[in-house]
Design a protein around this motif. Structure first.
Motif, short mmCIF file in Angstrom:
data_model
loop_
_atom_site.label_atom_id
_atom_site.label_comp_id
_atom_site.label_asym_id
_atom_site.label_seq_id
_atom_site.Cartn_x
_atom_site.Cartn_y
_atom_site.Cartn_z
N GLN A 188 4.27 -1.97 -8.44
CA GLN A 188 2.97 -1.32 -8.26
C GLN A 188 2.31 -1.74 -6.95
O GLN A 188 1.37 -1.10 -6.49
N VAL A 189 2.80 -2.81 -6.35
CA VAL A 189 2.16 -3.33 -5.13
C VAL A 189 2.68 -2.58 -3.91
O VAL A 189 3.72 -1.91 -3.96
N ASP A 190 1.95 -2.72 -2.82
CA ASP A 190 2.36 -2.13 -1.54
C ASP A 190 3.65 -2.81 -1.09
O ASP A 190 3.68 -4.04 -0.92
N PRO A 191 4.74 -2.06 -0.88
CA PRO A 191 6.01 -2.66 -0.45
C PRO A 191 5.89 -3.50 0.82
O PRO A 191 6.66 -4.44 1.02
N ALA A 192 4.92 -3.16 1.66
CA ALA A 192 4.74 -3.90 2.92
C ALA A 192 4.32 -5.35 2.66
O ALA A 192 4.49 -6.22 3.53
#
Length: 269
Positions: A188-192
């Motif tokens: 769910q988190v930003d892959p960056a």
């Protein structure tokens, strides 16, 4: 009992001046009764100084001030003399003494000590965060983290988390094991914000064998076998690809070197 009216004048938040004022007042009135404290904060112009001294004249106030700029202190002194006001410079004499002792000019930048305090507490907060959310302990931390590290066991996730925490980053790390499904928050988190740590099977085999010896176990356990390690790395690669995160090879890198790569990646993104 006579009312004591104190104006605290500061080019920052005035906390230091008020603490000094209260410490002094408490020697006469331990409960600070019959004393008024009024803070004038972030004073950054000569017009402000003039207005404050005019108000102090009207209200019969004593002015205590912490102004780091010489021109501001001089202006306040001039207006206090003009209006016959009592005033106390709480920081100027100390700055002047240090300037003479060090033979250096002060920065005269308001709020520097506040910035240092904020930086310190941010660092402590980040370290506590890294401990709380180490080793996938609580997946809810993934949604609050600045950086998320993933990898198989013994890829330096914990020491790297602590090193980055000392750089004021909130870091959570998650160990990847084939038999355990990764927490749903990881996707769910930003892959960056996510960084995978990988290592060659041979190097990991050596590290794990040493780890087993250190805790008094036989180094031929499944944990250290190449077959098991290859299985774990394949699982890691599958998860990293699914997330779409950056992967860093930590095989022959010191923690500091890996940390710099992580920070550069995060800042670029």
């Amino acid at each position: 009992m006579k009312m004591l009216n104190l104006f605290i004048v500061s080019d920052s938040i005035g906390e230091t001046g008020e603490l000094v004022a209260k410490a002094a007042v408490s020697q006469f009135r331990p409960g600070l009764q019959h004393t008024k404290f009024k803070r004038f904060t972030h004073i950054d112009s000569l017009d402000h100084i003039k207005e404050i001294t005019e108000l102090a004249k009207e209200q019969g106030a004593i002015i205590l001030y912490t102004l780091v700029q010489t021109k501001m202190r001089q202006a306040l002194v001039e207006y206090c003399n003009l209006y016959n006001l009592e005033s106390v410079d709480l920081i100027g004499p100390v700055i002047n003494l240090f300037e003479k002792e060090l033979n250096e000019k002060p920065f005269e930048e308001p709020g520097l000590v506040r910035k240092l305090d904020e930086d310190y507490f941010k660092k402590i907060e980040a370290i506590e965060f890294a401990v709380k959310y180490d080793d996938g302990r609580d997946p809810r931390g993934l949604l609050q983290a600045d950086i998320i590290l993933i990898g198989v066991s013994r890829t330096s996730k914990t020491p790297l988390s602590q090193y980055l925490a000392n750089k004021r980053f909130k870091v959570a790390n998650v160990p990847l094991v084939p038999e355990v499904e990764p927490p749903e928050q990881l996707f769910q988190v930003d892959p960056a914000k996510c960084v995978g740590l990988v290592i060659t099977p041979e190097k990991l085999n050596s590290i794990r064998k040493e780890r087993l010896k250190a805790i008094g176990l036989n180094d031929d356990a499944s944990y250290a076998k190449i077959e098991r390690i290859n299985e774990e790395i394949l699982h890691f690669e599958k998860i990293a690809k699914k997330i779409g995160c950056k992967v860093i090879d930590v095989t022959n890198r010191a923690v500091e070197e890996t940390a710099n790569l992580v920070i550069n990646h995060i800042q670029q993104k």
